[in-house]
Design a protein around this motif. Structure first.
Motif, PDB file in Angstrom:
ATOM      1  N   LEU A   1       0.984   8.254  -7.283  1.00 18.31           N
ATOM      2  CA  LEU A   1       1.514   9.722  -7.985  1.00 18.31           C
ATOM      3  C   LEU A   1       2.807   9.740  -9.122  1.00 18.31           C
ATOM      4  O   LEU A   1       2.697  10.905  -9.985  1.00 18.31           O
ATOM      5  CB  LEU A   1       2.401  10.686  -6.739  1.00 18.31           C
ATOM      6  CG  LEU A   1       1.237  10.418  -5.910  1.00 18.31           C
ATOM      7  CD1 LEU A   1       2.296  11.210  -5.052  1.00 18.31           C
ATOM      8  CD2 LEU A   1      -0.485  11.253  -6.040  1.00 18.31           C
TER       9      LEU A   1
ATOM     10  N   ARG B   1       1.556  -1.563  -0.097  1.00 19.83           N
ATOM     11  CA  ARG B   1       0.185  -0.175   0.034  1.00 19.83           C
ATOM     12  C   ARG B   1       1.164   1.433  -0.161  1.00 19.83           C
ATOM     13  O   ARG B   1       0.368   2.326  -0.609  1.00 19.83           O
ATOM     14  CB  ARG B   1      -0.710  -0.022   1.171  1.00 19.83           C
ATOM     15  CG  ARG B   1      -1.881   0.763   1.422  1.00 19.83           C
ATOM     16  CD  ARG B   1      -3.659   0.708   1.604  1.00 19.83           C
ATOM     17  NE  ARG B   1      -4.629   1.864   1.438  1.00 19.83           N
ATOM     18  CZ  ARG B   1      -4.822   1.103   0.247  1.00 19.83           C
ATOM     19  NH1 ARG B   1      -5.478  -0.229  -0.331  1.00 19.83           N
ATOM     20  NH2 ARG B   1      -6.285   1.904  -0.167  1.00 19.83           N
TER      21      ARG B   1
ATOM     22  N   PRO C   1      -5.449   5.937  -9.683  1.00 19.94           N
ATOM     23  CA  PRO C   1      -5.904   4.500  -9.625  1.00 19.94           C
ATOM     24  C   PRO C   1      -6.606   3.820  -7.855  1.00 19.94           C
ATOM     25  O   PRO C   1      -6.973   4.491  -7.266  1.00 19.94           O
ATOM     26  CB  PRO C   1      -3.692   3.741  -8.794  1.00 19.94           C
ATOM     27  CG  PRO C   1      -3.575   5.294  -9.290  1.00 19.94           C
ATOM     28  CD  PRO C   1      -4.199   6.524  -9.034  1.00 19.94           C
ATOM     29  N   LEU C   2      -6.542   2.713  -8.261  1.00 19.42           N
ATOM     30  CA  LEU C   2      -7.465   1.774  -6.889  1.00 19.42           C
ATOM     31  C   LEU C   2      -6.585   1.706  -5.983  1.00 19.42           C
ATOM     32  O   LEU C   2      -7.630   1.692  -5.044  1.00 19.42           O
ATOM     33  CB  LEU C   2      -8.108   0.870  -7.547  1.00 19.42           C
ATOM     34  CG  LEU C   2      -9.435   0.500  -8.602  1.00 19.42           C
ATOM     35  CD1 LEU C   2      -9.619  -0.699  -8.644  1.00 19.42           C
ATOM     36  CD2 LEU C   2     -10.587   0.799  -7.667  1.00 19.42           C
ATOM     37  N   GLY C   3      -5.887   1.340  -6.110  1.00 15.81           N
ATOM     38  CA  GLY C   3      -4.698   1.371  -4.760  1.00 15.81           C
ATOM     39  C   GLY C   3      -4.182   0.229  -4.708  1.00 15.81           C
ATOM     40  O   GLY C   3      -2.746   0.146  -5.436  1.00 15.81           O
TER      41      GLY C   3
ATOM     42  N   SER D   1       0.909   3.902  -3.459  1.00 18.86           N
ATOM     43  CA  SER D   1       0.709   5.325  -3.300  1.00 18.86           C
ATOM     44  C   SER D   1       1.621   6.019  -3.497  1.00 18.86           C
ATOM     45  O   SER D   1       1.008   7.597  -3.818  1.00 18.86           O
ATOM     46  CB  SER D   1       0.227   5.922  -1.398  1.00 18.86           C
ATOM     47  OG  SER D   1       1.106   5.388  -0.547  1.00 18.86           O
TER      48      SER D   1
END
Lengths: 435, 435
Positions: B26, B18, B119-121, B22
């Motif tokens: 970007l 995760r 994005p979803l993650g 994150s």
């Protein structure tokens, strides 16, 4: 699919709704708009019946000692009903979400692909006391070409019955079969409805957080909505103090029961001693109870102390927790831990900080220098809102009519087969977008 | 949110993923494409290691008596690996799905709303034997800005380990943190992964129907995929017989294990006696076993008989059930009862019948005069396919990179508050779309 199903009136109702919905799905925009106008007229004609039914509901509720906020939501006066009927006509004016061509592509000569929006099928809507919710929901369902099974709160039973009776009467002279709109009347039917994944395509629960969570955990049908609305406002070191105060007061007090109201204020340590006393005074004028972390209490010694539980509580009331953070990163980290991905805001004159916040915070809404209360389908210009979704996948945030449609791929050929496009003499696809 | 979680290596892995995701979210298109090229180069460098690992996997699988089709999927030769690496570079060329502005609207002077894709993650992907699936999935995840946790079939363990090792090595010199890609190695971790709804945003299961159903029923994380693919071909009374034969043969035999292959042929009674003997001969030449209903058996007396079970079975094999129907409506009704909303086709020269079929049949794909085998992201021109969804809500049908992104609403104001837009001197919204 051929499992023997116990005969149930609800399954029969669902089948009838599905059948009526499959015809409604094919109607033109004009036919749907005529049906919506017929509903508005029928509700106007049945005004006295509806208001009388509501008086009876209110009397019973009062006798049973209903809580005051619930009573206010239950009450349907002439003014509220007129607004609701105006809302029906507004839905008539909205753009038809059905039949939009999203993709139109030549795959090869004579082989054409289209992606076209179409209704979902049947909606299951479970709402609490507010009887006029039924009016708005039915008009949105018809506009989007969907059947709808309604279940209102038991307090509003007579009001909902009078409303749905009028709606069905209005529809009876239109292209829309009145079976497309159904009302369930008993609490037991809720669980049964949640099991009907063969007949119901989307559940929209409108009610308390715990009720929405109950629905989410008891159905395989997709659920549109959100359980929690724990929103934050972060006042950055580069915040304009006056903007920060105004936005804090608006985000907390403009309608504290709303899901987009803030529950926690995060304040940068370098601005806290200047900002906190001023915002505390402004909030006190609105009767907001404050609860602070240890560092906040050093600046505001007379407020209550916030515990871990406060960071994860949606007060839905005039209570605000406050935490001092040392950096933008700490603010984002707190939001990541406790936010419900609904709406999060930063107040700052530092554009780079705002950009970082809006890029890194994972929420349906990421705001800069404005109130979290703007998170709403009407304010976004969607004309109507079927709900606000906090899920990660689309539809996310305030959802307009687009949340009530899906799409299908239509392909038309002239004998085209896949084996022509494989092997030694394989043809190529042209993949040319049309129009 | 603050529930004490038992320390688990998998939770730690998910947290690392995760965090890396994150940052990946970007990155610019160029940075992501550089990472994708680095993966391709690293896989080329590690070719020998990967192929050796695969030989070892295949040897073990053979010793354990693996089924032949599974063995073929497990096997990774130089040719398959080269194709997979070419596929990585193809993903590099695809349009970046992140950062698209879907809505850009002035809400009022100085208050601007944008809806932007993001994005979803973290994706959780569980796939069966085919080790090169890991290669495609990782490149799609990186292109869409998502972290990915992979779990391959146990037969392919050594191959997957060699592949992921190479991928991580390739990423180590790029802007993408190698932690964004993780490989789970034990079966027990699947159930654990399905519980991690706090860290994983989408599960994509690639495997048998029963496995997909197991995943759907054991997680609160959204699942992209489909359990069943029961597709029908309806040969209308106005069908061109030659087209109908070609399309039947292609839809059944071009790749019978595919989800978009047909399982049942519906034939209009008025054309059955002419069409059925011809199509039976054509199918016999492809070794297709036929099973007919009573009326079909009167025309084709030498084939087996179809029972209720046949209508609801996805053979995934060279078997086809046949039913005679008396009308377009009966064909649609059969599809409504037994279809899995995947892809349904009509063969007819009657445009009105085709339009009715495409309007009334509820499926992700509704086809006219072409093979159901076209239902595929590559053939639709999406460049890559992350799966085919048979759910009612979007994304539906073949899903390209768009299924791996969501969106957020960014709002920027200059101190705007909601109370300015309510009450006696309420300001109005401008709701003006920009650009």
């Amino acid at each position: 699919m051929t499992t023997v199903q116990v005969a149930s009136p609800l399954i029969e109702i669902a089948q009838q709704t599905r059948l009526a919905a499959s015809k409604l799905a094919l109607l033109s925009t004009e036919e749907k708009n005529q049906a919506i106008e017929a509903i508005a007229l029928a509700l106007e004609s049945a005004k006295d019946d509806i208001l009388q039914a509501n008086v009876a509901d209110c009397q019973t509720a009062m006798d049973e000692g209903i809580a005051k906020p619930l009573y206010k939501r239950l009450q349907l006066d002439e003014h509220k009903l007129r607004d609701a009927i105006a809302g029906v006509r507004d839905v008539g004016k909205l753009d038809d979400p059905v039949g939009k061509v999203q993709i139109h592509r030549e795959i090869d000569t004579g082989l054409i692909l289209k992606r076209i929006t179409c209704p979902l099928g049947v909606l299951g809507i479970i709402f609490e006391a507010r009887p006029e919710a039924a009016i708005q929901i039915v008009s949105l369902a018809i506009k989007s070409g969907n059947g709808v099974i309604l279940k209102g709160g038991k307090e509003a039973l007579r009001s909902c019955e009078a409303i749905v009776k009028a709606i069905k009467k209005g529809l009876s002279h239109t292209a829309v079969n009145p079976d497309a709109v159904q009302l369930l009347t008993t609490r037991e039917e809720i669980l049964e409805l949640l099991q009907l994944d063969k007949y119901v395509d989307l559940i929209i629960p409108r009610g308390s957080n715990s009720f929405v969570r109950f629905v989410q955990e008891n159905t395989r049908i997709p659920v549109l909505g959100h359980a929690d609305g724990i929103c934050h406002l972060y006042v950055d070191q580069a915040a304009d103090i006056d903007k920060a105060i105004n936005i804090t007061v608006d985000s907390k007090t403009q309608y504290p029961a709303a899901c987009n109201a803030i529950e926690t204020l995060l304040v940068h340590s370098s601005i806290a001693s200047e900002f906190l006393p001023k915002v505390a005074a402004a909030l006190a004028a609105h009767n907001v109870e404050l609860r602070g972390d240890k560092r906040t209490l050093q600046i505001l010694p007379n407020i209550g102390s916030a515990t871990e539980t406060d960071w994860e509580t949606e007060y839905s009331d005039l209570i605000l927790s406050i935490k001092i953070v040392d950096s933008l990163e700490d603010a984002i980290s707190h939001i990541d831990n406790y936010g419900s991905r609904h709406t999060e805001a930063i107040i700052t004159e530092d554009l780079a900080a705002a950009e970082t916040f809006q890029a890194l915070v994972n929420a349906a809404g990421v705001y800069h220098n404005c109130s979290t209360r703007f998170a709403d389908g009407f304010r976004y210009g969607f004309g109507a809102e079927v709900g606000i979704s906090t899920q990660q996948m689309p539809p996310r945030g305030p959802v307009g009519l687009e949340g009530l449609v899906t799409y299908k791929y239509q392909m038309c050929g002239d004998g085209h087969i896949v084996s022509s496009y494989t092997g030694a003499n394989a043809k190529s696809f042209t993949h040319r977008d049309l129009e």
